[in-house]
Design a protein around this motif. Structure first.
Motif, PDB file in Angstrom:
ATOM      1  N   VAL A  65     -12.128   6.475  -8.128  1.00 14.31           N
ATOM      2  CA  VAL A  65     -11.243   6.816  -7.012  1.00 14.31           C
ATOM      3  C   VAL A  65     -10.793   8.266  -7.119  1.00 14.31           C
ATOM      4  O   VAL A  65     -10.738   8.998  -6.117  1.00 14.31           O
ATOM      5  CB  VAL A  65     -10.036   5.866  -6.983  1.00 14.31           C
ATOM      6  CG1 VAL A  65      -9.064   6.261  -5.878  1.00 14.31           C
ATOM      7  CG2 VAL A  65     -10.491   4.425  -6.779  1.00 14.31           C
ATOM      8  N   LEU A 110      -9.019   3.830   1.261  1.00 12.48           N
ATOM      9  CA  LEU A 110      -8.274   2.590   1.482  1.00 12.48           C
ATOM     10  C   LEU A 110      -9.197   1.435   1.843  1.00 12.48           C
ATOM     11  O   LEU A 110      -9.081   0.322   1.311  1.00 12.48           O
ATOM     12  CB  LEU A 110      -7.234   2.815   2.577  1.00 12.48           C
ATOM     13  CG  LEU A 110      -6.304   1.647   2.911  1.00 12.48           C
ATOM     14  CD1 LEU A 110      -5.396   1.352   1.741  1.00 12.48           C
ATOM     15  CD2 LEU A 110      -5.485   1.964   4.154  1.00 12.48           C
ATOM     16  N   TYR A 124     -12.331   1.023  -1.208  1.00 12.11           N
ATOM     17  CA  TYR A 124     -11.989   0.655  -2.575  1.00 12.11           C
ATOM     18  C   TYR A 124     -10.755  -0.252  -2.671  1.00 12.11           C
ATOM     19  O   TYR A 124     -10.785  -1.294  -3.316  1.00 12.11           O
ATOM     20  CB  TYR A 124     -11.749   1.914  -3.415  1.00 12.11           C
ATOM     21  CG  TYR A 124     -12.977   2.763  -3.623  1.00 12.11           C
ATOM     22  CD1 TYR A 124     -14.166   2.207  -4.072  1.00 12.11           C
ATOM     23  CD2 TYR A 124     -12.951   4.125  -3.369  1.00 12.11           C
ATOM     24  CE1 TYR A 124     -15.296   2.980  -4.260  1.00 12.11           C
ATOM     25  CE2 TYR A 124     -14.073   4.918  -3.550  1.00 12.11           C
ATOM     26  CZ  TYR A 124     -15.246   4.334  -4.004  1.00 12.11           C
ATOM     27  OH  TYR A 124     -16.360   5.106  -4.179  1.00 12.11           O
ATOM     28  N   VAL A 125      -9.676   0.171  -2.009  1.00 16.60           N
ATOM     29  CA  VAL A 125      -8.393  -0.509  -2.226  1.00 16.60           C
ATOM     30  C   VAL A 125      -8.380  -1.908  -1.622  1.00 16.60           C
ATOM     31  O   VAL A 125      -8.135  -2.899  -2.322  1.00 16.60           O
ATOM     32  CB  VAL A 125      -7.245   0.342  -1.661  1.00 16.60           C
ATOM     33  CG1 VAL A 125      -5.919  -0.406  -1.818  1.00 16.60           C
ATOM     34  CG2 VAL A 125      -7.172   1.682  -2.375  1.00 16.60           C
ATOM     35  N   THR A 133      -3.066  -1.958  -6.205  1.00 16.46           N
ATOM     36  CA  THR A 133      -3.434  -0.663  -5.640  1.00 16.46           C
ATOM     37  C   THR A 133      -3.179   0.460  -6.635  1.00 16.46           C
ATOM     38  O   THR A 133      -3.996   1.391  -6.758  1.00 16.46           O
ATOM     39  CB  THR A 133      -2.650  -0.410  -4.345  1.00 16.46           C
ATOM     40  OG1 THR A 133      -2.880  -1.485  -3.426  1.00 16.46           O
ATOM     41  CG2 THR A 133      -3.064   0.893  -3.699  1.00 16.46           C
ATOM     42  N   GLU A 134      -2.070   0.407  -7.341  1.00 13.62           N
ATOM     43  CA  GLU A 134      -1.796   1.424  -8.364  1.00 13.62           C
ATOM     44  C   GLU A 134      -2.870   1.412  -9.447  1.00 13.62           C
ATOM     45  O   GLU A 134      -3.282   2.480  -9.935  1.00 13.62           O
ATOM     46  CB  GLU A 134      -0.417   1.186  -8.979  1.00 13.62           C
ATOM     47  CG  GLU A 134       0.735   1.493  -8.040  1.00 13.62           C
ATOM     48  CD  GLU A 134       2.076   1.163  -8.647  1.00 13.62           C
ATOM     49  OE1 GLU A 134       2.086   0.573  -9.757  1.00 13.62           O
ATOM     50  OE2 GLU A 134       3.112   1.478  -8.038  1.00 13.62           O
ATOM     51  N   ILE A 189      -6.033   0.466  -9.032  1.00  7.49           N
ATOM     52  CA  ILE A 189      -7.282   0.985  -8.450  1.00  7.49           C
ATOM     53  C   ILE A 189      -7.218   2.502  -8.301  1.00  7.49           C
ATOM     54  O   ILE A 189      -8.185   3.209  -8.596  1.00  7.49           O
ATOM     55  CB  ILE A 189      -7.543   0.311  -7.091  1.00  7.49           C
ATOM     56  CG1 ILE A 189      -7.811  -1.182  -7.292  1.00  7.49           C
ATOM     57  CG2 ILE A 189      -8.727   0.957  -6.378  1.00  7.49           C
ATOM     58  CD1 ILE A 189      -7.886  -1.967  -6.009  1.00  7.49           C
ATOM     59  N   LEU A 190      -6.078   3.026  -7.866  1.00  4.11           N
ATOM     60  CA  LEU A 190      -5.950   4.469  -7.676  1.00  4.11           C
ATOM     61  C   LEU A 190      -6.031   5.228  -8.999  1.00  4.11           C
ATOM     62  O   LEU A 190      -6.324   6.439  -9.004  1.00  4.11           O
ATOM     63  CB  LEU A 190      -4.621   4.785  -6.984  1.00  4.11           C
ATOM     64  CG  LEU A 190      -4.487   4.298  -5.536  1.00  4.11           C
ATOM     65  CD1 LEU A 190      -3.111   4.639  -4.982  1.00  4.11           C
ATOM     66  CD2 LEU A 190      -5.565   4.914  -4.651  1.00  4.11           C
ATOM     67  N   LEU A 206       0.833  -1.208   0.000  1.00  3.44           N
ATOM     68  CA  LEU A 206       0.000   0.000   0.000  1.00  3.44           C
ATOM     69  C   LEU A 206       0.867   1.257   0.000  1.00  3.44           C
ATOM     70  O   LEU A 206       0.602   2.216  -0.754  1.00  3.44           O
ATOM     71  CB  LEU A 206      -0.925  -0.006   1.220  1.00  3.44           C
ATOM     72  CG  LEU A 206      -1.987  -1.116   1.258  1.00  3.44           C
ATOM     73  CD1 LEU A 206      -2.748  -1.072   2.578  1.00  3.44           C
ATOM     74  CD2 LEU A 206      -2.960  -0.990   0.094  1.00  3.44           C
ATOM     75  N   SER A 222      -8.303  -5.550  -3.498  1.00  7.19           N
ATOM     76  CA  SER A 222      -6.932  -6.062  -3.567  1.00  7.19           C
ATOM     77  C   SER A 222      -6.762  -7.398  -2.854  1.00  7.19           C
ATOM     78  O   SER A 222      -6.177  -8.337  -3.398  1.00  7.19           O
ATOM     79  CB  SER A 222      -5.952  -5.038  -2.977  1.00  7.19           C
ATOM     80  OG  SER A 222      -5.991  -3.839  -3.684  1.00  7.19           O
TER      81      SER A 222
END
Length: 321
Positions: free
Chosen positions: A216, A230, A233-234, A207-208, A210-211, A98, A238
């Motif tokens: 997001v 976090l 969503y993340v 995570t990259e 999703i961001l 993360l 994940s």
């Protein structure tokens, strides 16, 4: 769903047959066991499988002890080491992944990415004696070999020293507990290196991704705190992707653990199997192959069940024909 269940059950039966056949082939390498192959090589296979189904693994020819009792003695220490390494891997791998994703554009995120790539290529059988040597010359308490100091005695209840030690009824109980965990720390840290780096890369990459999604970015624009993004969503998108990797990581940790047990004097199944190979004890080797194979199958089955529960997209495969 019934069709998918039957298909998986059929594949499981095929794997079990192959595993038993490999074990039987090793078993027949011993000249004493050739009597089972009369008049044909495969004639004793069904007798061998019937014994396995009854829990009769035979005896070791180096001492005449029951293989089932021996395995119940040496398997728990190895599993204890593997489970501890996996717990440490998740405790450190998820936060590192993360952090590497949130700070991927500065030197901190790039350092995490570089270290995770380097950690995947580090051979544990090379780093284990080095860390043990460093800990010893620095007089660290964790520079210990074996599962516990020989001055102490733990009555085996479950076979896991970290559990059985809590049932010790002695005045020096606290010292025994401390000693058990001191012996566990160093081999656990060595074993946790590879799965930690693997989980770090998986979490960081996911995570990259999703961001970078628009929903997001919209949440960030609206002023959502990082903690809410976090958790909402993340992590939800994940962690379910890491669960299917557990059998592969667990198998890898088990293989590495069997390699370093000799370095740390750990009384596990890996060290026991290496001794069996050196002594050409084919009965023990065949029993060890069966037990390790069954353990991996059980881990894979539990992971599929957990993935089926947590990941709704995985359920589509169960209902598809």
């Amino acid at each position: 769903m019934l069709y998918s269940f039957l298909r998986r059950l059929f594949l499981l039966l095929i794997i079990l047959v192959i595993l038993s056949a490999v074990s039987y082939t090793i078993f027949m390498r011993d000249p004493i066991n050739q009597v089972f192959a009369e008049p044909y090589f495969y004639s004793g296979y069904f007798t061998y499988v019937d014994s396995l189904l009854k829990g009769d693994l035979g005896i070791t020819y180096n001492g005449g002890d029951s293989l089932l009792m021996l395995i119940l003695t040496v398997l728990p220490p190895t599993l204890e080491l593997c489970f501890a390494a996996m717990i440490v891997a998740f405790l450190f791998g998820v936060p590192f992944g993360l952090l590497g994703a949130f700070f991927n554009k500065n030197i901190f995120g790039k350092a995490i990415n570089a270290v995770s790539s380097l950690g995947l290529s580090v051979p544990v059988f090379w780093i284990a004696p080095i860390l043990l040597y460093v800990a010893a010359i620095q007089h660290w308490q964790i520079s210990a070999v074996g599962q516990i100091n020989l001055l102490y005695e733990i009555k085996p209840i479950t076979g896991f020293a970290t559990i059985d030690v809590w049932f010790v009824d002695e005045p020096y109980r606290t010292k025994v507990i401390q000693n058990v965990f001191q012996h566990l720390i160093l081999p656990t840290l060595v074993l946790a290196i590879t799965p930690t780096m693997e989980i770090t890369k998986l979490i960081q990459q996911r995570t990259e991704y999703i961001l970078a999604q628009n929903y997001v970015k919209l949440s960030i624009t609206r002023g959502w705190p990082i903690w809410r993004i976090l958790t909402k969503y993340v992590l939800r998108n994940s962690l379910p992707l890491v669960i299917p990797q557990i059998p592969r990581l667990m198998t890898f940790v088990l293989a590495q653990g069997m390699l370093i047990e000799g370095v740390f004097g750990w009384p596990g199944i890996g060290r026991w199997l290496i001794d069996a190979v050196s002594q050409q004890d084919y009965n023990s080797i065949s029993a060890g192959v069966i037990v390790i194979g069954l353990f991996i199958i059980v881990i894979n089955a539990l992971t599929e069940i957990l993935t089926f529960i947590l990941d709704p997209f995985n359920k589509k495969g169960w209902y598809a024909r």
